[in-house]
Design a protein around this motif. Structure first.
Motif, PDB file in Angstrom:
ATOM      1  N   THR A 184       0.833  -1.201   0.000  1.00 15.65           N
ATOM      2  CA  THR A 184       0.000   0.000   0.000  1.00 15.65           C
ATOM      3  C   THR A 184       0.871   1.255   0.000  1.00 15.65           C
ATOM      4  O   THR A 184       0.610   2.207  -0.736  1.00 15.65           O
ATOM      5  CB  THR A 184      -0.914   0.004   1.253  1.00 15.65           C
ATOM      6  OG1 THR A 184      -1.518  -1.282   1.344  1.00 15.65           O
ATOM      7  CG2 THR A 184      -1.961   1.068   1.174  1.00 15.65           C
ATOM      8  N   THR A 185       1.903   1.228   0.825  1.00 16.80           N
ATOM      9  CA  THR A 185       2.807   2.376   0.902  1.00 16.80           C
ATOM     10  C   THR A 185       3.471   2.612  -0.446  1.00 16.80           C
ATOM     11  O   THR A 185       3.523   3.743  -0.930  1.00 16.80           O
ATOM     12  CB  THR A 185       3.891   2.107   1.973  1.00 16.80           C
ATOM     13  OG1 THR A 185       3.244   1.662   3.157  1.00 16.80           O
ATOM     14  CG2 THR A 185       4.701   3.348   2.261  1.00 16.80           C
TER      15      THR A 185
ATOM     16  N   ASP B 100      15.180   1.002   5.740  1.00 16.23           N
ATOM     17  CA  ASP B 100      15.475   1.882   6.872  1.00 16.23           C
ATOM     18  C   ASP B 100      15.438   1.127   8.192  1.00 16.23           C
ATOM     19  O   ASP B 100      15.729   1.677   9.247  1.00 16.23           O
ATOM     20  CB  ASP B 100      14.455   3.028   6.909  1.00 16.23           C
ATOM     21  CG  ASP B 100      13.044   2.505   7.013  1.00 16.23           C
ATOM     22  OD1 ASP B 100      12.362   2.801   7.986  1.00 16.23           O
ATOM     23  OD2 ASP B 100      12.614   1.756   6.099  1.00 16.23           O
TER      24      ASP B 100
HETATM   25  P1  G4P Z   1       0.776  -3.908   2.798  1.00 13.60           P
HETATM   26  O1  G4P Z   1      -0.063  -3.042   1.933  1.00 13.60           O
HETATM   27  O2  G4P Z   1       1.768  -4.731   2.054  1.00 13.60           O
HETATM   28  O3  G4P Z   1       0.016  -4.732   3.781  1.00 13.60           O
HETATM   29  O4  G4P Z   1       1.718  -2.947   3.679  1.00 13.60           O
HETATM   30  P2  G4P Z   1       1.578  -1.430   4.091  1.00 13.60           P
HETATM   31  O5  G4P Z   1       2.027  -0.548   2.995  1.00 13.60           O
HETATM   32  O6  G4P Z   1       0.230  -1.193   4.689  1.00 13.60           O
HETATM   33  O7  G4P Z   1       2.696  -1.363   5.194  1.00 13.60           O
HETATM   34  C1  G4P Z   1       2.666  -2.205   6.349  1.00 13.60           C
HETATM   35  C2  G4P Z   1       3.414  -1.516   7.470  1.00 13.60           C
HETATM   36  O8  G4P Z   1       4.793  -1.345   7.086  1.00 13.60           O
HETATM   37  C3  G4P Z   1       2.904  -0.113   7.787  1.00 13.60           C
HETATM   38  O9  G4P Z   1       3.125   0.080   9.166  1.00 13.60           O
HETATM   39  C4  G4P Z   1       3.840   0.782   6.997  1.00 13.60           C
HETATM   40  O10 G4P Z   1       3.942   2.084   7.532  1.00 13.60           O
HETATM   41  C5  G4P Z   1       5.137   0.040   7.150  1.00 13.60           C
HETATM   42  N1  G4P Z   1       6.080   0.321   6.068  1.00 13.60           N
HETATM   43  C6  G4P Z   1       5.855   0.359   4.723  1.00 13.60           C
HETATM   44  N2  G4P Z   1       6.982   0.671   4.061  1.00 13.60           N
HETATM   45  C7  G4P Z   1       7.931   0.844   4.999  1.00 13.60           C
HETATM   46  C8  G4P Z   1       9.317   1.177   4.936  1.00 13.60           C
HETATM   47  O11 G4P Z   1       9.895   1.388   3.879  1.00 13.60           O
HETATM   48  N3  G4P Z   1       9.967   1.261   6.128  1.00 13.60           N
HETATM   49  C9  G4P Z   1       9.355   1.032   7.325  1.00 13.60           C
HETATM   50  N4  G4P Z   1      10.080   1.140   8.428  1.00 13.60           N
HETATM   51  N5  G4P Z   1       8.054   0.715   7.411  1.00 13.60           N
HETATM   52  C10 G4P Z   1       7.358   0.619   6.272  1.00 13.60           C
HETATM   53  P3  G4P Z   1       1.963   0.020  10.228  1.00 13.60           P
HETATM   54  O12 G4P Z   1       2.577   0.109  11.565  1.00 13.60           O
HETATM   55  O13 G4P Z   1       1.062  -1.146   9.945  1.00 13.60           O
HETATM   56  O14 G4P Z   1       1.175   1.306   9.871  1.00 13.60           O
HETATM   57  P4  G4P Z   1       1.549   2.821  10.176  1.00 13.60           P
HETATM   58  O15 G4P Z   1       1.070   3.046  11.546  1.00 13.60           O
HETATM   59  O16 G4P Z   1       3.030   2.979  10.016  1.00 13.60           O
HETATM   60  O17 G4P Z   1       0.804   3.598   9.144  1.00 13.60           O
END
Ligand code: G4P
Length: 533
Positions: free
Chosen positions: A24-25, A142
C-alpha cells in the motif's frame, strides 16, 4: 495518435506482496512520484487510504482491510501507467490471482527483514504459471534487515528465478542513506520525507566523485564500491529479453515510507516494463494490434453505492479499440451490449471514457450480465484462457435463518458468487448450498453483504471437505459410475459441472487410483475453454 502508439505507451501492472511488506505504501509513493497525487500521508491516514487505494466497500471501511481491487491510471514521462491494486489480505488471495490475469507485469514487494514469506511464494507461483515478468522491490531498508546478498540468494532459491540487482542500498537501518542506481550508474540521496517528494541532496554519476565521500563518509563509500564490484562479478548484465520471458527479475532496494528507491524503481519500470502482450484464447492467440476489439472480465465489484445494487465489471482490453456506445458481442450469452458510461478509475474518481486501448482496464456498469471470465468481442466467438478459479480450502453449508427471505438469499448467493467472492456448490438431493472460499473472512463478508444488500440472513454449518475436484473423463460410463457411487460427495458448480468433494488427501488419492479414467482437477481452468451452459 495511432492505435499502435496508444498501445506502445501503455504499461499495465500490479503490485503484489505478502501482507505488511509495504504494498500500500509503495502504491501511494508511485502515485506521488507519478504526479497522480500531491501528498501521501502515513499509511493509516484514512484520507489517503480513501483516495490512493481502493476502498469501495463498506466492510472494508469497517475492517480497514483492502478488500477491493481497483485501477489507478496516471501518465508519467509519456507513458500511460495502469496500476491494478490487489487486496493485501490473504483471505482475498483469489482476487489477486485473478487480477494477475489482467496485467502484463508485476512489482513484487519483499520486506528486507522477513525475506520470502508464504504469500510471496504463492503469488510467484501464479506469475510463473503465466510467465509474467517480475520486478522485485526489497522494502523497509530503513530498518535492520537481512544482508542484501543473503536476501538475493534466498529469493533466487525460493522463488525459482534468476535475479539482477539494478539498484543497491547504501547501508541499512540507522545507517541507510539511499540507493545507488546500478542501471543508470547514478546516485540520488534524498532527504527523508514521508509525505512529499523532498529535494534530492546530491546527484552524482561517478562513484569516485568527492561529493560522495563528503556526503556519506569514507567507510560507506568504500563499502558501496566493494558491493558494486561484487555485483558486477556475480550477476550477468541485465537482459531485457530474459526479463520479458519471466526468466530474470531485476531487483530494487528502498524504503517506500521514506521515498528511498521509489524514483529509481518508477523510472526503470517505465523503461523496461513490457507493453500490452498478446493473449491466448481457446481458439487462437489475439494480438493487441488487431483491428477488432476484444477483452475479458477479470473482476466484478458490487456495492460502489450501497443505495443501489450496482455492480461494476472490470474489463481488460486485449485488442482493438473499445468505444463508448458501440455494440459489442457478449460471447457467453450470445448477445450484443453497448455501454453508455464506461469508466476509467483513479480510486474513487471515476471518469467516463470515449475509448480504451489494449492494456487499459475499464469499468462497465452491470446489472447481472457478467461473470468473471466473460469475453466481449466484435463478433468473434472465443474465450480468453487462464482466468483461474482454484479449489476452495474452506467449505460451509449456508442455512437460511429467515424462511421469509429465501428468494433474497438465493439471489444474493448467486450474485455474490458471480462476483467471485466465493464459489457455490449445490447438492442435488435436498438442494443444499455449500460455499467454498480460500479464507475465513469471506464467510463474514458474505453474511454481511447478504444482510445489507439483500435483506437475507444466514448461518453456516462447517463442512469437513479437503478439496473440490472438478471431473473430466475419457470414459463417460466410468464417470457416471463414480458419480453414482459417491453421490453423497458429488456436488454441482454453477455451470452444472459435477464436483467431487474429497474429505482428505488420502481419499482423493484412493479415488484417483480406483478411477484412473477420471481426471480430478483442483482448478476450474479447464472450464474456461468451454462456453458455460
Ligand atoms: P501492505 O499493503 O503490504 O500490507 O503494507 P503497508 O504498505 O500497509 O505497510 C505495512 C506496514 O509497514 C505499515 O506500518 C507501513 O507504515 C510500514 N512500512 C511500509 N513501508 C515501509 C518502509 O519502507 N519502512 C518502514 N520502516 N516501514 C514501512 P503500520 O505500523 O502497519 O502502519 P503505520 O502506523 O506505520 O501507518
Amino acid at each position: 495518435m495511432s492505435t499502435t502508439s496508444e498501445i506502445t505507451k501503455r504499461r499495465t501492472f500490479a503490485i503484489i506482496s505478502h501482507p505488511d511488506a509495504g504494498k500500500t505504501t509503495l502504491t501511494e509513493k508511485l502515485l506521488l512520484f507519478g504526479g497522480a497525487i500531491q501528498t501521501a500521508g502515513a499509511v493509516k491516514s484514512n484520507k489517503i487510504k480513501k483516495t490512493a487505494t481502493s476502498d469501495f466497500m463498506e466492510i472494508e471501511k469497517q475492517r480497514g482491510i483492502s478488500v477491493a481491487t481497483s485501477v489507478m491510471v496516471f501518465d508519467y514521462k509519456g507513458v500511460r501507467v495502469n496500476l491494478l491494486d490487489t487486496p493485501g489480505h490473504k483471505d482475498f488471495a483469489e482476487d489477486t490471482y485473478r487480477t494477475l490475469t489482467a496485467v502484463d507485469s508485476v512489482i513484487l514487494v519483499i520486506d528486507c527483514a522477513k525475506g520470502v514469506e508464504a504469500q510471496t511464494e504463492r503469488l510467484m507461483e501464479v506469475c510463473r504459471m503465466r510467465n509474467t515478468p517480475v520486478i522485485v522491490f526489497i522494502n523497509k531498508m530503513d530498518r535492520e534487515g537481512r544482508d542484501p546478498f543473503d536476501l538475493l540468494e534466498e529469493i533466487e532459491e525460493k522463488l525459482f528465478i534468476k535475479l539482477r540487482p539494478l539498484a543497491w542500498p547504501i547501508g541499512m537501518g540507522s545507517t541507510f542513506k539511499g540507493v545507488y542506481n546500478l542501471h543508470e550508474k547514478t546516485l540520488n540521496l534524498f532527504q527523508v520525507s514521508k509525505t512529499t517528494i523532498a529535494k534530492e541532496k546530491i546527484s552524482i554519476n561517478n562513484l569516485d566523485d568527492p561529493a560522495l565521500v563528503a556526503e556519506i563518509g569514507e567507510r560507506a563509500t568504500a563499502s558501496l564500491k566493494d558491493d558494486v564490484e561484487l555485483i558486477e562479478g556475480l550477476f550477468e548484465p541485465f537482459d531485457q529479453g530474459l526479463y520479458e520471458d519471466a526468466l530474470l527479475a531485476p531487483v530494487f532496494f528502498g524504503s517506500g515510507v521514506n521515498n528511498f528507491g521509489v524514483q529509481e524503481l518508477l523510472d526503470t519500470f517505465i523503461e523496461i516494463a513490457p507493453k500490452p502482450a498478446p493473449r491466448i484464447t481457446d481458439k487462437r492467440e489475439v494480438l493487441p494490434t488487431e483491428d477488432k476489439f476484444s477483452g475479458f472480465v477479470f473482476k466484478i465489484h458490487a456495492n460502489l453505492d450501497p443505495r443501489h445494487r450496482d455492480r461494476i465489471a472490470f474489463l481488460r482490453v486485449c485488442s482493438g479499440v473499445f468505444e463508448r456506445n458501440k455494440f459489442f458481442h457478449h460471447v457467453r450469452l450470445n448477445k450484443n451490449f453497448k455501454f453508455a458510461n464506461p469508466y476509467t478509475f483513479l480510486a474513487q474518481d471515476k471518469t467516463v471514457i470515449e475509448e480504451a486501448y489494449p492494456g487499459d482496464v475499464i469499468g462497465l456498469y452491470d446489472t447481472g450480465n457478467f461473470k468473471i471470465g466473460d469475453t466481449l468481442s466484435e463478433g468473434e466467438n472465443f474465450f480468453f484462457k487462464g482466468i483461474p478459479s482454484f479449489s476452495p480450502e474452506l467449505f460451509k453449508e449456508v442455512v437460511n435463518a429467515d424462511p421469509m427471505k429465501s428468494k433474497q438469499l438465493e439471489k444474493g448467493l448467486m450474485q455474490l458468487t458471480d462476483e467471485g467472492v466465493a464459489q457455490l456448490f449445490v447438492q442435488k438431493i435436498g438442494n443444499r448450498k455449500i460455499i467454498g472460499t480460500v479464507g475465513e473472512l469471506q464467510f463474514e463478508v458474505i453474511q454481511h453483504r447478504l444482510l445489507n444488500e439483500y435483506g437475507a440472513s444466514c448461518n453456516y454449518h462447517h463442512m469437513n471437505y479437503y478439496k473440490a475436484c472438478w471431473l473430466t473423463t475419457t470414459d463417460k460410463k466410468r464417470l457416471e459410475e463414480f458419480i453414482q457411487r459417491k453421490s453423497n460427495q458429488i456436488l454441482y458448480d454453477k455451470d452444472e459441472n459435477p464436483v467431487f468433494m474429497a474429505d482428505s488427501e488420502w481419499t482423493l488419492r484412493t479415488q484417483k487410483d480406483n478411477f484412473p479414467e477420471i481426471t480430478f482437477h483442483t482448478t476450474s481452468e479447464f472450464k474456461i475453454a468451454l462456453p458455460a451452459v
